[in-house]
Each structure stands twice: as structure tokens, then as C-alpha cells.
Scaffold this motif. Structure first.
Motif, mmCIF file in Angstrom:
data_model
loop_
_atom_site.group_PDB
_atom_site.id
_atom_site.type_symbol
_atom_site.label_atom_id
_atom_site.label_comp_id
_atom_site.label_asym_id
_atom_site.label_seq_id
_atom_site.Cartn_x
_atom_site.Cartn_y
_atom_site.Cartn_z
ATOM 1 N N GLU A 1 31.898 39.131 46.272
ATOM 2 C CA GLU A 1 31.273 38.681 45.025
ATOM 3 C C GLU A 1 32.061 37.564 44.344
ATOM 4 O OE1 GLU A 1 30.225 41.714 42.258
ATOM 5 O OE2 GLU A 1 29.487 43.082 43.806
ATOM 6 N N PHE A 2 33.339 37.436 44.679
ATOM 7 C CA PHE A 2 34.175 36.413 44.050
ATOM 8 C C PHE A 2 34.218 35.112 44.856
ATOM 9 C CE2 PHE A 2 37.194 39.682 41.798
ATOM 10 C CZ PHE A 2 36.094 40.152 41.070
ATOM 11 N N HIS A 3 33.660 35.115 46.045
ATOM 12 C CA HIS A 3 33.738 33.952 46.935
ATOM 13 C C HIS A 3 33.073 32.721 46.314
ATOM 14 C CE1 HIS A 3 33.711 31.465 50.495
ATOM 15 N NE2 HIS A 3 32.385 31.380 50.457
ATOM 16 N N LEU B 1 35.393 33.896 36.771
ATOM 17 C CA LEU B 1 35.444 35.341 37.005
ATOM 18 C C LEU B 1 35.769 36.129 35.737
ATOM 19 C CD1 LEU B 1 37.334 35.456 40.416
ATOM 20 C CD2 LEU B 1 34.908 35.898 40.004
ATOM 21 N N LEU C 1 38.446 37.671 34.695
ATOM 22 C CA LEU C 1 38.992 38.972 35.097
ATOM 23 C C LEU C 1 39.528 39.775 33.912
ATOM 24 C CD1 LEU C 1 40.879 38.027 38.384
ATOM 25 C CD2 LEU C 1 38.774 39.346 38.172
ATOM 26 N N ARG D 1 33.745 31.189 43.622
ATOM 27 C CA ARG D 1 33.790 31.092 42.163
ATOM 28 C C ARG D 1 35.206 30.741 41.711
ATOM 29 N NH1 ARG D 1 30.885 36.327 39.748
ATOM 30 N NH2 ARG D 1 30.948 35.013 37.883
ATOM 31 N N VAL E 1 40.069 39.162 48.646
ATOM 32 C CA VAL E 1 39.113 38.634 47.667
ATOM 33 C C VAL E 1 37.728 39.219 47.954
ATOM 34 C CG1 VAL E 1 37.923 36.559 46.886
ATOM 35 C CG2 VAL E 1 40.393 36.506 47.274
#
Length: 231
Positions: free
Chosen positions: A173-175, A182, A184, A177, A170
Motif C-alpha cells: 500500500e505504500f509503494h 503517508l 505515518l 507514495r 515496505v
């Protein structure tokens, strides 16, 4: 596996319980050991009597014979032509590999898989009738190069030259959230298949689930979109 190999693998008999492996180098030994562990009957052969004895001593196969696979009579006597699937694991001796593959196909074996050590070797194996050719050195080298350039990608399965399924760490920047935050699919054109939690993967995770730094996620999509991830 790619789409070009799909027809070959679909033709394999699901009830096949017996395989013959010709050549007991590192690749051949690995194939024998894995098939043997899965409970299949494996007949292993090699021209080197010491390799045959070692295979039996180490219990990587139930049956092993010393023979010269470039001699059709030796293959016939050993019963190789009676097998549904034969793996020609001779990689470094190109002439022996090609002759063996030709012998096995001419002997009537319906499914012959051969190991290649170079692109030219690969083409020649196809010319003499190999149904499927594997190129482990190339595949390992390609995988290593990808790992070195994208260390955050833990594993990769190529669906075709343009699309893949990848397991990755992961991104920072995605931590913290949520999956929904996100976006995606909208931002990267990717679909999230699974995320790891407490050492196990959760398939089709809840959109409200938050991602943690250091955990893993599995996505599917176009390679150019995967490369746009902040990894």
C-alpha cells in the motif's frame, strides 16, 4: 535490553578488556567467539576436557581451562574471582549453574551474567546473586513466533513492553507514495527513522522520497500502532 537492565549495563566498566566464560555449550561458545573476534581477552572453562580442547583448537578463545566450577577452590586457583565480568553459560544443568553463580558472586566478582533454561531457573539465579540473567531459548522462541505471524517484520528491538523499533518490508500500500503522503505520524502514531535504498539505509529520509515495494523501512512507536500497519 529493557529498562530493568539499564542499571546493570551502565555499571559495566567501559575499559574492561577481560571476560571469563564458564560453560562451553552452544551459548558459551558463541559468547567466547564473539568476544574473541572483537579483540577481548577471554578465559573459557568447562568441566568437559574435550570441550576445552575443542575451544582451543578452533581458536574461539585465547585461554581455556578444564575445571569444576562448583568447587570454589578451583575457581579461585584459575583466577576467576579476579575478573570484573563473568558469564555463567551453564544452561541445562540447573544445580551446577546455580552453585557456580553463587560461588562466583561470593568470590567477589562484581558483574555476573547467567544463562537460564526456564523461568524457575531464572528466578533461582537472581536469588543467588546473578546481576543479569539471559534466557536465549525464550527470546529465540518469541522472535520466531513473531516472525511467523508478522513475516514482513525483518527485525525488532523492544524498548520496553509497549514500545519498539522495527525494520519491516515496505507494505504494498505504500509503494510509489512519498513519505510526506503517508503521514505515518498522523495516521499511525509512528516516526520513520530510515528507509533502504540501493542496499543501504538512509537515516532521516527526505519527506519527498518515494517508497518502493520490496525495500525496507525502520519505524519507532507503540506496539499497538505498529500492529495497525498494513503488513
Amino acid at each position: 535490553m529493557n529498562l530493568a537492565s539499564l542499571g546493570f549495563f551502565r555499571s559495566l566498566r567501559k575499559d574492561n578488556q577481560q571476560f571469563a566464560v564458564i560453560g562451553l555449550g552452544r551459548f558459551g561458545r558463541s559468547v567466547c567467539l564473539t568476544l574473541h573476534k572483537f579483540g577481548y581477552q577471554v578465559l573459557a572453562t568447562d568441566i568437559d576436557e574435550k570441550r576445552v580442547a575443542q575451544a582451543l583448537t578452533e581458536h574461539i578463545t585465547g585461554h581455556a581451562l578444564q575445571l569444576d566450577s562448583t568447587e570454589p577452590a578451583a575457581l579461585k586457583e584459575a583466577g576467576i574471582f579476579e575478573f570484573d565480568t563473568v558469564i555463567v553459560a551453564i544452561g541445562n544443568y540447573i544445580q551446577e549453574s546455580i552453585i557456580t553463580t553463587l560461588n562466583v558472586k561470593e568470590g567477589g566478582v562484581p558483574h555476573v551474567i547467567a544463562k537460564a533454561s526456564s523461568e524457575v531457573h531464572c528466578k533461582l539465579l537472581h536469588k543467588v546473586g546473578a546481576d543479569h540473567v539471559v534466557f536465549p531459548e525464550y527470546e529465540a522462541g518469541s522472535a520466531l513466533a513473531r516472525t511467523l505471524t508478522k513475516p514482513s517484520i525483518l527485525d525488532r528491538f523492544d524498548l520496553d513492553p509497549d514500545n519498539s523499533i522495527v525494520e519491516l518490508i515496505v507494505p504494498d500500500e505504500f509503494h510509489g507514495r512519498t513519505i510526506a503522503e503517508l503521514q505515518l505520524r498522523n495516521r499511525y502514531g509512528l516516526n520513520l527513522l530510515a528507509v533502504s535504498q540501493d542496499g543501504k539505509f538512509q537515516i532521516n529520509p527526505n519527506p519527498s522520497q518515494r517508497l518502493d515495494r520490496g525495500s525496507a523501512m525502520v519505524v519507532i512507536g507503540c506496539n499497538k500502532d505498529i500492529n495497525r500497519l498494513p503488513i
